[in-house]
Design an enzyme around this catalytic site. Structure first.
Site, mmCIF file in Angstrom:
data_model
loop_
_atom_site.group_PDB
_atom_site.id
_atom_site.type_symbol
_atom_site.label_atom_id
_atom_site.label_comp_id
_atom_site.label_asym_id
_atom_site.label_seq_id
_atom_site.Cartn_x
_atom_site.Cartn_y
_atom_site.Cartn_z
ATOM 1 N N THR A 199 -7.829 3.201 5.481
ATOM 2 C CA THR A 199 -7.591 2.786 4.109
ATOM 3 C C THR A 199 -8.879 2.210 3.550
ATOM 4 O O THR A 199 -9.912 2.209 4.222
ATOM 5 C CB THR A 199 -6.456 1.744 4.061
ATOM 6 O OG1 THR A 199 -6.148 1.438 2.698
ATOM 7 C CG2 THR A 199 -6.833 0.465 4.792
ATOM 8 N N HIS A 210 -2.718 -1.449 7.331
ATOM 9 C CA HIS A 210 -2.703 0.011 7.406
ATOM 10 C C HIS A 210 -2.360 0.581 6.036
ATOM 11 O O HIS A 210 -1.417 0.131 5.385
ATOM 12 C CB HIS A 210 -1.671 0.488 8.441
ATOM 13 C CG HIS A 210 -1.415 1.971 8.392
ATOM 14 N ND1 HIS A 210 -0.170 2.501 8.112
ATOM 15 C CD2 HIS A 210 -2.246 3.028 8.591
ATOM 16 C CE1 HIS A 210 -0.246 3.826 8.134
ATOM 17 N NE2 HIS A 210 -1.488 4.164 8.431
ATOM 18 N N SER A 211 -3.141 1.559 5.574
ATOM 19 C CA SER A 211 -2.842 2.282 4.345
ATOM 20 C C SER A 211 -2.682 1.318 3.159
ATOM 21 O O SER A 211 -3.583 0.537 2.868
ATOM 22 C CB SER A 211 -1.580 3.136 4.569
ATOM 23 O OG SER A 211 -1.423 4.111 3.580
ATOM 24 N N PHE A 212 -1.542 1.333 2.477
ATOM 25 C CA PHE A 212 -1.325 0.440 1.341
ATOM 26 C C PHE A 212 -1.471 -1.027 1.748
ATOM 27 O O PHE A 212 -1.935 -1.856 0.965
ATOM 28 C CB PHE A 212 0.080 0.687 0.764
ATOM 29 C CG PHE A 212 0.433 -0.185 -0.403
ATOM 30 C CD1 PHE A 212 -0.158 0.016 -1.640
ATOM 31 C CD2 PHE A 212 1.365 -1.194 -0.263
ATOM 32 C CE1 PHE A 212 0.172 -0.793 -2.725
ATOM 33 C CE2 PHE A 212 1.698 -2.007 -1.338
ATOM 34 C CZ PHE A 212 1.100 -1.789 -2.587
#
Length: 337
Positions: A127, A101-103
Site C-alpha cells: 500500500t 495492509h492496503s486501505f
C-alpha cells in the site's frame, strides 16, 4: 505466540472489536486491516513476529465484530483515522508502531502525518501512506461528490441481508477475492460472518458494498485504472475508493514531510500496485516511492517480495523476517555532514 485476548472498546456508536497478542507491557503495535477485511487478516503473520511486542489488530467500524456506524454517519477515511485515535486512547498508548495492509496502510499513514509524535514506526503492506490522484486537484471535488452520492444511495437501499450456506458463502467470497487461498478465505469469513437459522450472513455494514450507479461510479475510474482492482470487480463488491481522501502531489509531499516515524514499505510483485511498464500511471507510483525515499532518507526502507496483494496472509513467512528486523531495529545515528 498465542492470542492473548479479545477486546471490546467503547465508542459513541457502540464498540470497536480487537484482538491482542503478546505481553501487555511490551512495545505496542497496532495492526490495521484492508477494506472489507477484518482483524483475522493478521492471524498468520503475528505468530511469526518477535514475541517481545504487544500486537493489537482492530476491526474498523462496520467490519468484523465492530459496531456499524450510526445512520447518516459515513464510512470516510477521516472517520477511520479517528477510530485509531480512539483505540489508542482507550489502550492508553502514548507512542506505538502501526502496521497497515492496503486501505489500512492509507489510514495508518494519514494518522501518522496528523499525529507524528505518536508513531515510532510505520509498516505499509502493499500500500501507500496516502491516496494520491495523478491528475492532482482536478478530480478531488469529483471524488467528494461521488462519495456523497454513494452515501445517499446506500442509505436508500433497503434490501435485506443475503443469507447463504457456508459453502455458498465461501465460493462467493473466493470468486470476488481470487488472490486468497481457500484456507485464508475461511479465516476471514470466520470473523466476518454470523450464523443465523438458515445459514450465514456477512457482518460488514451493507452501506459499504451497495453497487454504484453508473454516474457515481465514473468518479472513481481514474484511480481504479491506476491501481487495478486485483480480483475485486468494480460495482458489486464495494471499493475503498469511495472512502479514500485523495490528495494532490503537493499535499502528498507535505504529508510525507510531517512524518517522524521510520517507514517500511513492503511491495508485493503481483500486488495491488502491479502496473505494466508501459502504463503511464507507473510514473505516479514511482513518484510516491521516490518522495518517500528522498524526504525520509535513512528513515525509509523498501522491500519488494514475491506474492500477491495478500502475501502477508497467504505466505506470511515471506514478509515476517523483513518486518521482524524492522521492528527490532534501532534508530539510526544522526547523519553527519
Amino acid at each position: 505466540m498465542g492470542l492473548l485476548s479479545e477486546l471490546k472498546l467503547a465508542v459513541p456508536w457502540g464498540h470497536i472489536a480487537a484482538k491482542a497478542w503478546g505481553p501487555q507491557q511490551a512495545t505496542p503495535v497496532l495492526c490495521l486491516h484492508g477494506w472489507l477485511d477484518n482483524a483475522n487478516s493478521f492471524d498468520r503473520l503475528i505468530p511469526l513476529l518477535p514475541k517481545d511486542f504487544h500486537y493489537v489488530a482492530m476491526d474498523f467500524g462496520g467490519h468484523g465484530l465492530s459496531s456499524h456506524y450510526s445512520p447518516g454517519f459515513a464510512y470516510y477515511q477521516e472517520n477511520f483515522v479517528s477510530e485509531v485515535r480512539r483505540v489508542v486512547a482507550a489502550l492508553k498508548w502514548k507512542r506505538f508502531s502501526l502496521m497497515g495492509h492496503s486501505f489500512g496502510g492509507i489510514v495508518g499513514g494519514t494518522f501518522t502525518s496528523i499525529f507524528p509524535e505518536m508513531v515510532d514506526k510505520l509498516i505499509l503492506l502493499d500500500t501507500m501512506p496516502f491516496g494520491l490522484d495523478h491528475n492532482g486537484v482536478e478530480n478531488l471535488l469529483t471524488y467528494r461528490r461521488g462519495a456523497i452520492e454513494h452515501m445517499l444511495q446506500a442509505e436508500a437501499s433497503q434490501k435485506p441481508r443475503q443469507v447463504a450456506s457456508p459453502e455458498e458463502m465461501l465460493q462467493g467470497f473466493l470468486k470476488r477475492n481470487s488472490h486468497l487461498s481457500e484456507e485464508n478465505a475461511r479465516l476471514l469469513l470466520q470473523r466476518g460472518t454470523t450464523e443465523v437459522a438458515t445459514g450465514l450472513v456477512m457482518n460488514r455494514d451493507r452501506r459499504m458494498t451497495v453497487v454504484f450507479t453508473e454516474a457515481a461510479a465514473s468518479a472513481w475510474l481514474t484511480w481504479i485504472n491506476c491501481a487495478g482492482t486485483q480480483g475485486r470487480p468494480v460495482g458489486g463488491w464495494g471499493q475503498p475508493e469511495r472512502s479514500i481522501s485523495f490528495v494532490s502531489r503537493e499535499l502528498f509531499v507535505h504529508s510525507i514531510k510531517q512524518l517522524q516515524a521510520r517507514v517500511l514499505l513492503v511491495k508485493a510483485i503481483q500486488g495491488y500496485y502491479n502496473v505494466k511498464k508501459e502504463d503511464t500511471n507507473k510514473n505516479v507510483l514511482l513518484f510516491m516511492e521516490d518522495m518517500l525515499r528522498s524526504i525520509l532518507k535513512e528513515r525509509f526502507q523498501y522491500a519488494k517480495v514475491p506474492g500477491n496483494h495478500y502475501v502477508h496472509l497467504n505466505q506470511p513467512e515471506i514478509v515476517a523476517g523483513i518486518i521482524s528486523a524492522f521492528l527490532q531495529s534501532q534508530e539510526p545515528p544522526p547523519h553527519q555532514p
